[in-house]
Design a protein around this motif. Structure first.
Motif, PDB file in Angstrom:
ATOM      1  N   GLY A 182       0.607  -1.292   0.110  1.00  0.00           N
ATOM      2  CA  GLY A 182       0.117  -0.069  -0.059  1.00  0.00           C
ATOM      3  C   GLY A 182       1.004   1.167  -0.099  1.00  0.00           C
ATOM      4  N   THR A 209      -6.498   4.982  -4.580  1.00  0.00           N
ATOM      5  CA  THR A 209      -7.652   4.060  -4.174  1.00  0.00           C
ATOM      6  C   THR A 209      -6.921   2.579  -3.799  1.00  0.00           C
ATOM      7  N   GLU A 210      -6.202   2.251  -4.855  1.00  0.00           N
ATOM      8  CA  GLU A 210      -5.468   0.929  -4.671  1.00  0.00           C
ATOM      9  C   GLU A 210      -4.918   0.812  -3.330  1.00  0.00           C
ATOM     10  N   GLU A 270      -5.181   2.538  -0.692  1.00  0.00           N
ATOM     11  CA  GLU A 270      -6.117   2.422   0.565  1.00  0.00           C
ATOM     12  C   GLU A 270      -6.730   1.108   0.665  1.00  0.00           C
ATOM     13  N   GLU A 271      -6.981   0.500  -0.505  1.00  0.00           N
ATOM     14  CA  GLU A 271      -7.586  -1.071  -0.359  1.00  0.00           C
ATOM     15  C   GLU A 271      -6.320  -1.968   0.169  1.00  0.00           C
TER      16      GLU A 271
END
Length: 217
Positions: free
Chosen positions: A29, A53-54, A56-57
């Motif tokens: 991350g 977004t990636e 955060e996931e």
């Protein structure tokens, strides 16, 4: 015994590999967020947003969550999705309540969607947490211009005069002071401020003169 040793060694290798894989996933991350930051700095906001977004996931370990949300909020701002900008800047200041830039950006986004009172509150909060930030002069100008929009000339004058002390060569300060003084029925101060704004090369003199003319009606 050799077979057992071999089986044990294979199991140990698998365990170590699993731990290393888990550790690398924990760091992924951060790595993705760093890639997003490069895209963000380059002005590629849609692509940066995908990376953030990636990240955060995937989960963050060292990269600050507040910074991630701040950047995501600004990406949405540049993409003219002001509602989403508000959402992520709220996440930013929830993660770090003293995040100066997060409060400023939240105020800017609220102002874009017409929530002027909330914008004012955000600007004031930013100043409370960091009154000596290098961006404080611009923030005082924003507070002054927003006070003018809210019909509060005396508050505007207070903020703009504070900005004047920090940045006495700012044409913006004098342009807004000209309007605020006129609203406060101080025409001489208004004229002096207008002359200083013009002398400093303010680029929107026609707009200021129009606003001043309307106040005469």
């Amino acid at each position: 015994m050799n077979g057992k040793k071999l089986y044990f060694a294979a199991g140990l290798i698998l365990l170590v590999f699993s731990l290393l894989t888990f550790a690398s996933c924990g760091m992924s991350g951060d790595k993705i967020a760093a890639e997003g930051k490069k895209l963000y700095t380059a002005g590629s906001y849609a692509e940066a947003l995908e990376k953030f977004t990636e990240a955060e996931e995937a989960g963050l370990k060292n990269f600050r969550a507040a910074e991630l949300y701040y950047c995501m909020g600004n990406c949405f701002y540049h993409l003219e999705n002001y509602g989403k900008c508000v959402d992520y800047q709220l996440k930013c200041v929830e993660a770090e309540p003293e995040y100066f830039s997060g409060w400023v950006s939240l105020g800017v986004a609220y102002r874009k969607i017409g929530e002027r009172d909330k914008a004012m509150e955000c600007y004031r909060t930013a100043l409370k947490y960091d009154p000596h930030n290098s961006d404080s002069a611009a923030l005082y100008i924003s507070l002054g211009s927003l006070s003018i929009e809210l019909g509060k000339p005396m508050s505007a004058i207070d903020y703009l005069e504070s900005a004047q002390e920090i940045f006495p060569e700012s044409a913006d300060v004098y342009a807004y002071l000209a309007i605020a003084y006129k609203m406060a029925l101080e025409p001489e101060k208004s004229a002096d401020a207008l002359a200083k704004a013009q002398a400093l090369g303010y680029s929107k003199m026609d707009e200021v003169n129009d606003r001043l003319a309307k106040l005469d009606k």
